[in-house]
Write an enzyme that holds these catalytic residues in place. Structure first.
Site, PDB file in Angstrom:
ATOM      1  N   LYS A 212       5.991 -24.303  35.397  1.00 45.81           N
ATOM      2  CA  LYS A 212       4.620 -25.109  35.504  1.00 45.81           C
ATOM      3  C   LYS A 212       4.387 -25.274  34.485  1.00 45.81           C
ATOM      4  O   LYS A 212       3.942 -24.287  33.872  1.00 45.81           O
ATOM      5  CB  LYS A 212       3.823 -24.558  36.778  1.00 45.81           C
ATOM      6  CG  LYS A 212       2.510 -25.740  37.220  1.00 45.81           C
ATOM      7  CD  LYS A 212       1.757 -26.894  35.939  1.00 45.81           C
ATOM      8  CE  LYS A 212       1.209 -25.567  34.482  1.00 45.81           C
ATOM      9  NZ  LYS A 212       0.158 -26.696  33.769  1.00 45.81           N
ATOM     10  N   GLU A 294       0.619 -12.037  32.256  1.00 46.93           N
ATOM     11  CA  GLU A 294       0.698 -11.555  30.221  1.00 46.93           C
ATOM     12  C   GLU A 294      -0.217 -12.299  30.376  1.00 46.93           C
ATOM     13  O   GLU A 294      -0.613 -13.582  29.934  1.00 46.93           O
ATOM     14  CB  GLU A 294       1.543 -11.815  29.483  1.00 46.93           C
ATOM     15  CG  GLU A 294       2.763 -10.564  29.973  1.00 46.93           C
ATOM     16  CD  GLU A 294       2.891  -9.307  29.964  1.00 46.93           C
ATOM     17  OE1 GLU A 294       2.029  -9.139  29.817  1.00 46.93           O
ATOM     18  OE2 GLU A 294       3.475  -9.417  30.932  1.00 46.93           O
ATOM     19  N   CYS A 328      -1.050 -15.019  20.355  1.00 41.84           N
ATOM     20  CA  CYS A 328      -1.571 -14.350  21.372  1.00 41.84           C
ATOM     21  C   CYS A 328      -1.783 -13.016  20.696  1.00 41.84           C
ATOM     22  O   CYS A 328      -2.548 -11.589  20.591  1.00 41.84           O
ATOM     23  CB  CYS A 328      -1.351 -13.714  22.984  1.00 41.84           C
ATOM     24  SG  CYS A 328       0.436 -13.403  22.720  1.00 41.84           S
ATOM     25  N   GLU A 426     -12.211 -13.052  23.146  1.00 44.45           N
ATOM     26  CA  GLU A 426     -10.567 -14.231  22.042  1.00 44.45           C
ATOM     27  C   GLU A 426     -10.993 -15.534  21.705  1.00 44.45           C
ATOM     28  O   GLU A 426     -11.539 -15.989  22.712  1.00 44.45           O
ATOM     29  CB  GLU A 426      -9.850 -14.073  23.241  1.00 44.45           C
ATOM     30  CG  GLU A 426      -8.649 -14.574  22.155  1.00 44.45           C
ATOM     31  CD  GLU A 426      -6.913 -14.421  22.987  1.00 44.45           C
ATOM     32  OE1 GLU A 426      -7.470 -15.091  24.551  1.00 44.45           O
ATOM     33  OE2 GLU A 426      -5.975 -13.885  23.542  1.00 44.45           O
TER      34      GLU A 426
HETATM   35  P1  NAD Z   1      -4.596 -20.830  29.651  1.00 43.80           P
HETATM   36  O1  NAD Z   1      -4.826 -19.885  30.746  1.00 43.80           O
HETATM   37  O2  NAD Z   1      -5.338 -22.267  29.393  1.00 43.80           O
HETATM   38  O3  NAD Z   1      -3.199 -22.057  30.533  1.00 43.80           O
HETATM   39  C1  NAD Z   1      -1.831 -20.935  30.630  1.00 43.80           C
HETATM   40  C2  NAD Z   1      -1.432 -21.665  32.134  1.00 43.80           C
HETATM   41  O4  NAD Z   1      -1.998 -22.009  33.518  1.00 43.80           O
HETATM   42  C3  NAD Z   1      -1.614 -23.684  31.769  1.00 43.80           C
HETATM   43  O5  NAD Z   1      -0.031 -23.687  32.233  1.00 43.80           O
HETATM   44  C4  NAD Z   1      -2.367 -23.967  32.603  1.00 43.80           C
HETATM   45  O6  NAD Z   1      -2.092 -25.089  33.100  1.00 43.80           O
HETATM   46  C5  NAD Z   1      -2.195 -23.048  33.797  1.00 43.80           C
HETATM   47  N1  NAD Z   1      -3.314 -23.015  34.539  1.00 43.80           N
HETATM   48  C6  NAD Z   1      -4.673 -23.309  34.968  1.00 43.80           C
HETATM   49  N2  NAD Z   1      -5.502 -23.207  35.608  1.00 43.80           N
HETATM   50  C7  NAD Z   1      -4.572 -22.845  36.311  1.00 43.80           C
HETATM   51  C8  NAD Z   1      -4.894 -22.040  38.322  1.00 43.80           C
HETATM   52  N3  NAD Z   1      -6.589 -22.394  37.846  1.00 43.80           N
HETATM   53  N4  NAD Z   1      -3.932 -22.132  38.860  1.00 43.80           N
HETATM   54  C9  NAD Z   1      -2.984 -21.952  38.183  1.00 43.80           C
HETATM   55  N5  NAD Z   1      -2.517 -22.431  37.065  1.00 43.80           N
HETATM   56  C10 NAD Z   1      -3.220 -22.391  36.055  1.00 43.80           C
HETATM   57  O7  NAD Z   1      -4.089 -20.853  28.738  1.00 43.80           O
HETATM   58  P2  NAD Z   1      -3.337 -20.891  27.648  1.00 43.80           P
HETATM   59  O8  NAD Z   1      -4.677 -21.861  26.701  1.00 43.80           O
HETATM   60  O9  NAD Z   1      -2.049 -22.220  27.731  1.00 43.80           O
HETATM   61  O10 NAD Z   1      -2.605 -20.070  26.393  1.00 43.80           O
HETATM   62  C11 NAD Z   1      -3.485 -19.794  25.493  1.00 43.80           C
HETATM   63  C12 NAD Z   1      -3.925 -18.047  26.328  1.00 43.80           C
HETATM   64  O11 NAD Z   1      -2.713 -17.235  26.464  1.00 43.80           O
HETATM   65  C13 NAD Z   1      -4.208 -16.966  25.202  1.00 43.80           C
HETATM   66  O12 NAD Z   1      -5.732 -16.637  26.290  1.00 43.80           O
HETATM   67  C14 NAD Z   1      -3.321 -16.357  24.572  1.00 43.80           C
HETATM   68  O13 NAD Z   1      -3.887 -14.727  24.335  1.00 43.80           O
HETATM   69  C15 NAD Z   1      -2.618 -15.871  25.921  1.00 43.80           C
HETATM   70  N6  NAD Z   1      -1.268 -15.656  25.594  1.00 43.80           N
HETATM   71  C16 NAD Z   1      -0.941 -14.335  25.685  1.00 43.80           C
HETATM   72  C17 NAD Z   1       0.394 -13.749  25.423  1.00 43.80           C
HETATM   73  C18 NAD Z   1       0.795 -12.700  26.089  1.00 43.80           C
HETATM   74  O14 NAD Z   1       2.203 -12.138  26.003  1.00 43.80           O
HETATM   75  N7  NAD Z   1       0.167 -11.664  26.482  1.00 43.80           N
HETATM   76  C19 NAD Z   1       1.620 -14.505  24.935  1.00 43.80           C
HETATM   77  C20 NAD Z   1       0.931 -16.055  25.075  1.00 43.80           C
HETATM   78  C21 NAD Z   1      -0.659 -16.940  24.999  1.00 43.80           C
END
Ligand code: NAD
Length: 534
Positions: A212, A294, A328, A426
């Site tokens: 997904k 993560e 991140c 963040e």
């Molecule tokens: P996000 O949490 O908005 O979305 C991530 C994924 O979750 C997407 O595929 C989204 O469609 C899905 N999602 C959203 N709501 C959901 C729900 N209710 N149930 C299941 N899935 C759902 O994050 P983003 O904007 O795509 O990415 C940015 C974030 O990711 C930042 O906070 C960044 O720090 C973090 N990040 C962390 C790492 C790490 O390794 N720690 C790496 C990359 C990004």
């Protein structure tokens, strides 16, 4: 537990080499890949369930962030019923996949890595268009995706090798079983690498994977699906379900036959998934769901009073503003010892002012547009907050670029207090908070005084201070005298703790253990004859 063992520990994994764009041939290859992909913009990608392209009533539209009038393409948008279909197909196929030798699964992943090498520049070009990744970042992401395939192939074979403790008359074997069906829920900011990493880990260990991808990077993700099938991953064990997180993502999390959720993304979504998976475990599903999450960071670099300021400026600038600060691992706080505060701030501001801003497809660009309108608006709100909480020492005006793309110029706010929102939350954009500390104790208190613990670093020439940093800075990835982004698979296994993560390091030796169930088999070998075969 906190002491790093003495002596040297040579690297055992060879990473895919990053592209050297000082070489003309590489520049040409990237340019021509961008032109080839430009001809393919406006494509459409259906879901892929059990190898079958599947259309849906709704679509997701993906545009170029730095030129939002241009469509990258559309994808189908999966709903809960599609999650059911994918899980059904995965259940039918996963057992056979799990019974194949680990070497065979590893071989498919190595084939996938090879296919990515063949399409290397084109994959990077898709990232330029869909994620506004500048050249260096886009190609590094493809390298990382290749690394994940190779590394988890290697590690899965290591896990499958013989583990036991035999004594006379008794044979003890310790084996790892796949958990079953993994929902892989990925973010957009490392659009190929993170999706590939979590998927390859699931597949290498004999699970089925339902991908997904994030809404903002679903076109790039379709290429992983295509290459996965081409590499010989059976159609039943790999599915592509782009769609809304709250819809198909949530349906996968709650599905009674999904055993594992491998999530990377924001803290709020990660924590909600964790809670939801716990709530349905033992109720609608008869096992405890495993969640790997993560999440975000609020990463800091300390600049000590004896730091080499040239290096510190370069490291902070790239860590804070590379890929528009949307990593991140990005530096979003810099904590400077007061003796060098003014000198450092001045040089930091001038170096940042000179960063090339523009379309990601231009080779010189370091800062392009942020991912979408929502992100731009959120970052602009933080900039307004920064003006109240501190002193704006730099706010790069992006001029006419803002008419065509979701641009936000680099911003630096000085004299921010540790409790300020700019120092705690963040932002995920090109906004840097500068904080002053009177000594190292205060600097470390500030660094650790947030909810997150992902990356961090220090520039110092004092061995004693570096030693203190090793012990006292609470982060998953600590960097001494270098930038804090760009972790490499196998070399800097990546991931945080506190509210940054509930998983063990991606690209590290214990990562795959999260995708398996351990089983101990003990046999009494003092045989008293065998029964004849039936
Ligand atoms: P996000 O949490 O908005 O979305 C991530 C994924 O979750 C997407 O595929 C989204 O469609 C899905 N999602 C959203 N709501 C959901 C729900 N209710 N149930 C299941 N899935 C759902 O994050 P983003 O904007 O795509 O990415 C940015 C974030 O990711 C930042 O906070 C960044 O720090 C973090 N990040 C962390 C790492 C790490 O390794 N720690 C790496 C990359 C990004």
């Amino acid at each position: 537990m906190t002491d790093a063992p003495p002596g040297s520990c040579p690297a055992t994994f060879a990473n895919e080499p990053h592209v050297d764009f000082s070489i003309q041939a590489n520049r040409d290859a990237m340019r021509s890949a961008i032109e080839r992909v430009r001809q393919k913009l406006g494509c459409h990608c259906p879901l892929v369930i059990n190898g079958n392209p599947t259309e849906t009533s709704n679509r997701i539209v993906s545009v170029i962030p730095y030129d939002f009038a241009v469509e990258v393409g559309t994808t189908a948008s999966a709903e809960a019923a599609h999650a059911d279909q994918a899980v059904e197909a995965a259940r039918a196929a996963q057992r056979d996949w799990s019974r194949r030798p680990a070497a065979e699964r590893a071989e498919r992943l190595r084939r996938l890595a090879d296919l990515m090498r063949k399409e290397f520049f084109e994959l990077a070009a898709w990232e330029v268009f869909e994620s506004a990744k500048p050249w260096r970042e886009a190609t590094a992401d493809v390298c990382e995706a290749i690394d994940f395939c190779e590394y988890y192939a290697q590690e899965a074979q290591r896990l499958a090798s013989c583990h036991g403790a035999d004594v006379p008359g008794e044979e003890n074997r310790f084996v790892y079983l796949p958990r079953g069906i993994a929902a892989v829920i990925a973010p957009w900011n490392f659009p190929l690498a993170i999706l590939t990493g979590m998927t390859a880990a699931a597949l290498a260990t004999g699970n089925a994977a339902i991908m997904k991808p994030a809404e903002q990077s679903s076109v790039i993700a379709s290429h992983l699906m295509r290459l996965g099938l081409e590499a010989g991953i059976p159609p039943g064990v790999l599915h592509y379900l782009p769609g809304r997180g709250e819809e198909v993502g949530a349906a996968l999390v709650e599905h009674p036959h999904v055993h594992l959720i491998a999530f990377t993304g924001s803290r709020d979504v990660g924590l909600a998934i964790h809670a939801r998976a716990a709530a349905v475990s033992g109720r609608s599903c008869k096992f405890v769901k495993k969640v790997i999450a993560e999440m975000g960071g609020k990463n800091a670099i300390v600049v000590d009073r004896d730091a080499d300021l040239d290096e510190a400026v370069a490291g902070v600038v790239y860590s804070a503003f590379g890929f528009q600060g949307q990593k991140c691992s990005a530096c979003s706080r810099v904590v400077v010892l007061e003796d060098v505060y003014d000198a450092f701030l001045h040089r930091l501001t001038e170096a940042t002012r000179s960063l090339p801003v523009g379309p990601a497809e231009e080779p010189a660009t370091i800062v392009s547009a942020v991912i979408d309108e929502e992100a731009r608006n959120r970052i602009l709100e933080y900039i307004a907050i920064g003006r109240e909480e501190g002193r704006e020492v730099l706010g790069v005006d992006v001029g006419d670029f803002a008419k065509r793309g979701y641009y936000v110029g680099p911003h630096i706010f000085a004299d921010i207090s540790p409790e300020a929102r700019l120092a705690q939350e963040e932002i995920f954009g090109p906004v840097l908070a500068v904080l002053k500390a009177s000594d190292l104790d205060e600097a470390f208190r500030i660094v650790n005084g947030v909810d997150y613990a992902l990356t961090g670093g220090i520039y110092s020439r004092s061995p004693a201070h570096l030693d203190r940093a090793r012990r006292e800075i609470e982060v998953g990835n600590l960097y001494l005298n270098r930038g804090i982004t760009g972790a490499l698979v196998g070399r800097q296994p990546f991931g945080g703790f506190k509210l940054s993560g509930i998983g063990s390091k991606a690209g590290g030796q214990d990562y795959l253990l999260q995708y398996v169930l351990p089983k101990t088999i003990t046999e009494n070998t003092m045989r008293r004859g065998f029964a004849p075969p039936e």
